[in-house]
Motif scaffolding. Sequence first.
Motif, mmCIF file in Angstrom:
data_model
loop_
_atom_site.group_PDB
_atom_site.id
_atom_site.type_symbol
_atom_site.label_atom_id
_atom_site.label_comp_id
_atom_site.label_asym_id
_atom_site.label_seq_id
_atom_site.Cartn_x
_atom_site.Cartn_y
_atom_site.Cartn_z
ATOM 1 N N THR A 47 0.803 -1.010 -0.093
ATOM 2 C CA THR A 47 -0.079 0.173 0.263
ATOM 3 C C THR A 47 0.955 1.157 -0.090
ATOM 4 N N ARG A 79 -1.890 -1.032 -3.812
ATOM 5 C CA ARG A 79 -2.993 -0.138 -3.710
ATOM 6 C C ARG A 79 -2.214 1.305 -3.512
ATOM 7 N N TYR A 81 -2.895 5.267 -2.181
ATOM 8 C CA TYR A 81 -3.953 6.277 -1.636
ATOM 9 C C TYR A 81 -3.211 7.474 -1.409
ATOM 10 N N ALA A 97 -6.175 0.496 -7.298
ATOM 11 C CA ALA A 97 -6.249 -0.938 -6.726
ATOM 12 C C ALA A 97 -6.035 -1.819 -7.874
ATOM 13 N N LEU A 166 -7.896 -1.319 4.755
ATOM 14 C CA LEU A 166 -7.120 -2.437 4.632
ATOM 15 C C LEU A 166 -7.435 -3.706 4.964
ATOM 16 N N ASN A 175 0.562 -7.344 5.112
ATOM 17 C CA ASN A 175 0.655 -5.906 4.520
ATOM 18 C C ASN A 175 1.919 -5.225 4.661
ATOM 19 N N ILE A 177 3.493 -1.084 3.794
ATOM 20 C CA ILE A 177 2.990 0.140 3.596
ATOM 21 C C ILE A 177 4.321 1.227 3.221
#
Length: 277
Positions: A47, A79, A81, A97, A166, A175, A177
């Motif tokens: 992400t 993803r 953001y 995404a 998430l 995950n 980030i």
Amino acid sequence: MKFKSLLLALAFVPAALVAAERNDVPSCYAQTKIEQFRSAPSGRMLTVVVDQTTPLTQDLQKTAWGHIKRFLQPGDKLRLYSFSAYLDGHYTRLQFAGELEKPIDPAVLGDVPMMASRKFDSCMKGQSSAFYQRFGKAFANAMGKSSSDIPRSEILFSLKSISDDLKSAEGVNENVILLMSDMLEYSDFGSFYSNNGIREINPQVELAKVEKQNLLADFGGARVYVHGAAFVPTQIKNGYRSGKMIQNLEGFWSQYFAKSNAALKGFGNPELTSAVE
């Protein structure tokens, strides 16, 4: 249907008819109707979070792109953001995404109809380029709208919102980030700026403010890498960053992520030099 045609067709599909989880890159398994032979995803999701109050240099943007490309493997999800203040066009948004699908497992390849297998191979050749093209456009757009003129950054509110989002990702157990931000102005009640410079802070005191506002998040054990910390544009005066300032800044965010069920694995100030993994 060719891959480009499928992309065009998908753009006109009503939102209610699209699967619950967003995927901006159409599935080759779905296109060729062989979903029963789908290889399991890797379970990993990267992400990328862009703070649009931090106008990173082109060199820092290229470094981030390199981290992203080196991390991603077939079967991974990605993803993007963006966030800044709660202003029109600058609130938290999911910009992209997508998933890079794995090839068909050789163990079941013999069971796949030959025509479908050929169509699948053709589709997969286009999927990777379409994936990076679409992500690259969204990434450039997010970075292009970054500006130090945006009045306030709402990092904490945005991160909490993103952490909740998430949890809806399907088939993800790992995950990671990549947070692109100066990490300085984190909410309307707290900032590490002072007189256009960076002030020294007490990590424990600042974290107590965050807890009082109920702004800790739950990242589900994510590994977090920061790129751009303490970045100050060259035109801003009083931008000196002492080693103690950086140490305290990293200490605050390390404790914040630890209390938010995550681990800060890399803290680039401003350039992230450790590998995203």
